[in-house]
Design a protein around this motif. Structure first.
Motif, PDB file in Angstrom:
ATOM      1  N   ASP A 116      65.511  36.071   5.527  1.00  0.00           N
ATOM      2  CA  ASP A 116      65.700  36.608   4.181  1.00  0.00           C
ATOM      3  C   ASP A 116      66.665  37.790   4.242  1.00  0.00           C
ATOM      4  O   ASP A 116      66.350  38.817   4.856  1.00  0.00           O
ATOM      5  N   PRO A 117      67.854  37.679   3.635  1.00  0.00           N
ATOM      6  CA  PRO A 117      68.834  38.768   3.756  1.00  0.00           C
ATOM      7  C   PRO A 117      68.356  40.074   3.135  1.00  0.00           C
ATOM      8  O   PRO A 117      68.861  41.153   3.475  1.00  0.00           O
ATOM      9  N   GLY A 118      67.377  40.021   2.251  1.00  0.00           N
ATOM     10  CA  GLY A 118      66.872  41.238   1.627  1.00  0.00           C
ATOM     11  C   GLY A 118      65.716  41.861   2.368  1.00  0.00           C
ATOM     12  O   GLY A 118      65.234  42.935   1.975  1.00  0.00           O
ATOM     13  N   ASN A 119      65.267  41.215   3.436  1.00  0.00           N
ATOM     14  CA  ASN A 119      64.116  41.738   4.186  1.00  0.00           C
ATOM     15  C   ASN A 119      64.260  41.344   5.650  1.00  0.00           C
ATOM     16  O   ASN A 119      63.484  40.557   6.184  1.00  0.00           O
ATOM     17  N   VAL A 120      65.275  41.890   6.296  1.00  0.00           N
ATOM     18  CA  VAL A 120      65.576  41.512   7.670  1.00  0.00           C
ATOM     19  C   VAL A 120      65.917  42.755   8.487  1.00  0.00           C
ATOM     20  O   VAL A 120      66.536  43.698   7.994  1.00  0.00           O
ATOM     21  N   ARG A 121      65.489  42.756   9.740  1.00  0.00           N
ATOM     22  CA  ARG A 121      65.900  43.769  10.703  1.00  0.00           C
ATOM     23  C   ARG A 121      66.816  43.084  11.711  1.00  0.00           C
ATOM     24  O   ARG A 121      66.424  42.121  12.362  1.00  0.00           O
ATOM     25  N   ILE A 122      68.040  43.564  11.819  1.00  0.00           N
ATOM     26  CA  ILE A 122      69.024  42.950  12.700  1.00  0.00           C
ATOM     27  C   ILE A 122      68.970  43.606  14.076  1.00  0.00           C
ATOM     28  O   ILE A 122      69.205  44.811  14.214  1.00  0.00           O
ATOM     29  N   ALA A 123      68.647  42.813  15.076  1.00  0.00           N
ATOM     30  CA  ALA A 123      68.646  43.289  16.461  1.00  0.00           C
ATOM     31  C   ALA A 123      70.083  43.321  16.985  1.00  0.00           C
ATOM     32  O   ALA A 123      70.939  42.564  16.514  1.00  0.00           O
ATOM     33  N   PRO A 124      70.382  44.140  17.981  1.00  0.00           N
ATOM     34  CA  PRO A 124      71.783  44.383  18.346  1.00  0.00           C
ATOM     35  C   PRO A 124      72.455  43.332  19.220  1.00  0.00           C
ATOM     36  O   PRO A 124      73.672  43.162  19.163  1.00  0.00           O
ATOM     37  N   THR A 125      71.716  42.630  20.062  1.00  0.00           N
ATOM     38  CA  THR A 125      72.341  41.796  21.106  1.00  0.00           C
ATOM     39  C   THR A 125      72.854  40.487  20.538  1.00  0.00           C
ATOM     40  O   THR A 125      72.119  39.706  19.930  1.00  0.00           O
ATOM     41  N   THR A 126      74.140  40.201  20.773  1.00  0.00           N
ATOM     42  CA  THR A 126      74.757  38.972  20.286  1.00  0.00           C
ATOM     43  C   THR A 126      74.466  37.810  21.235  1.00  0.00           C
ATOM     44  O   THR A 126      74.074  38.006  22.396  1.00  0.00           O
TER      45      THR A 126
END
Length: 256
Positions: free
Chosen positions: A229-239
């Motif tokens: 959900d783009p409105g409720n997401v935590r993006i982790a750093p590692t690609t």
């Protein structure tokens, strides 16, 4: 803090234990190899003595719906009951993002049932719904690989690094219960077939990949269904590329 990890010897569990210990916490390993049987509850009371929080990253059978549901709910009830007896203040469950968008998948049905047990259980909780891990594609291809070929569904995913998942679980376990946490995902959208191809290439393997929905995953997962959900997401750093750089000529680790 004294924090127990259920499923401590698995892909995420081992990383979570290492992260907790790096940060100065006492990690209690809960697994069959450490003499604890979660299905029977044997050894749980002793293991949870003095424990402040429990992180549950256990994994069970995933093919037969009733078997999977029974396994996950039994293990979770045993764990929560022992936590209540021990006075544990926080139960952290690793779950799956987009879990409620997919109906006909045994593993997803079992994880939904597990979440129900946690949300109605006696211990304050945090549920962390994560997307598929970076090593998921190679694992899926391995399920069907035969005579140098494998079928892989053209799933659109936003995979997350296992190490980043461990970091977030450890971070949340030492805090107050958060209820259902934001979806935890990696920084980029990926195609599962391309992920498998690139993983095999990094590992020095040649496998012919056949994109098809005729297999383990159904078309109900097509399109953007499996994206967080783009409105409720935590993006982790590692690609995914950064993770691939660690996979050169190494076998893919097992995951959930």
């Amino acid at each position: 803090m004294r924090i127990a990890v259920a499923g401590a010897t698995g892909n995420i569990g081992a990383r979570t234990v290492a992260t907790l210990e790096r940060d100065g916490h006492e990690a209690v390993r809960i697994s069959r190899s450490h003499g604890i049987d979660l299905l029977k509850g044997d050894g749980l009371d002793e293991a949870l003595s003095g424990v402040d929080a429990v992180i549950d990253v256990t994994n069970g059978p995933a093919t037969d719906p009733m078997e999977a549901i029974t396994w996950f709910t039994t293990v979770t009830r045993n764990l929560l009951a022992a936590e209540e007896r021990a006075g544990v203040r926080h139960h952290v469950l690793l779950s799956i993002a987009c879990l409620y968008r997919v109906g006909g998948n045994a593993h997803y049905a079992a994880k939904r049932a597990q979440e129900e047990v946690v949300t109605h259980g006696p211990v304050p909780w945090t549920i962390v719904p994560a997307t598929q891990f970076h090593d998921f594609a190679a694992m899926v291809a391995g399920w069907t690989e035969h005579d140098g070929a494998a079928t892989v569904a053209p799933l659109l995913l936003q995979p997350v690094d296992p190490g980043d998942v461990a970091e977030v679980l450890a971070e949340l376990a030492v805090g107050e219960p958060r209820g259902r946490y934001a979806d935890l995902a990696g920084p980029e959208t990926q195609d599962l077939v391309d992920m498998a191809r690139r993983t095999h290439q990094a590992q020095g393997r040649t496998v012919r990949l056949i994109p098809t929905w005729d297999g383990l995953f159904s078309t109900e997962m097509a399109g953007k269904v499996m994206l967080p959900d783009p409105g409720n997401v935590r993006i982790a750093p590692t690609t995914f590329d950064q993770w691939l750089a660690t996979q050169r000529s190494e076998p893919a680790p097992s995951t959930h």
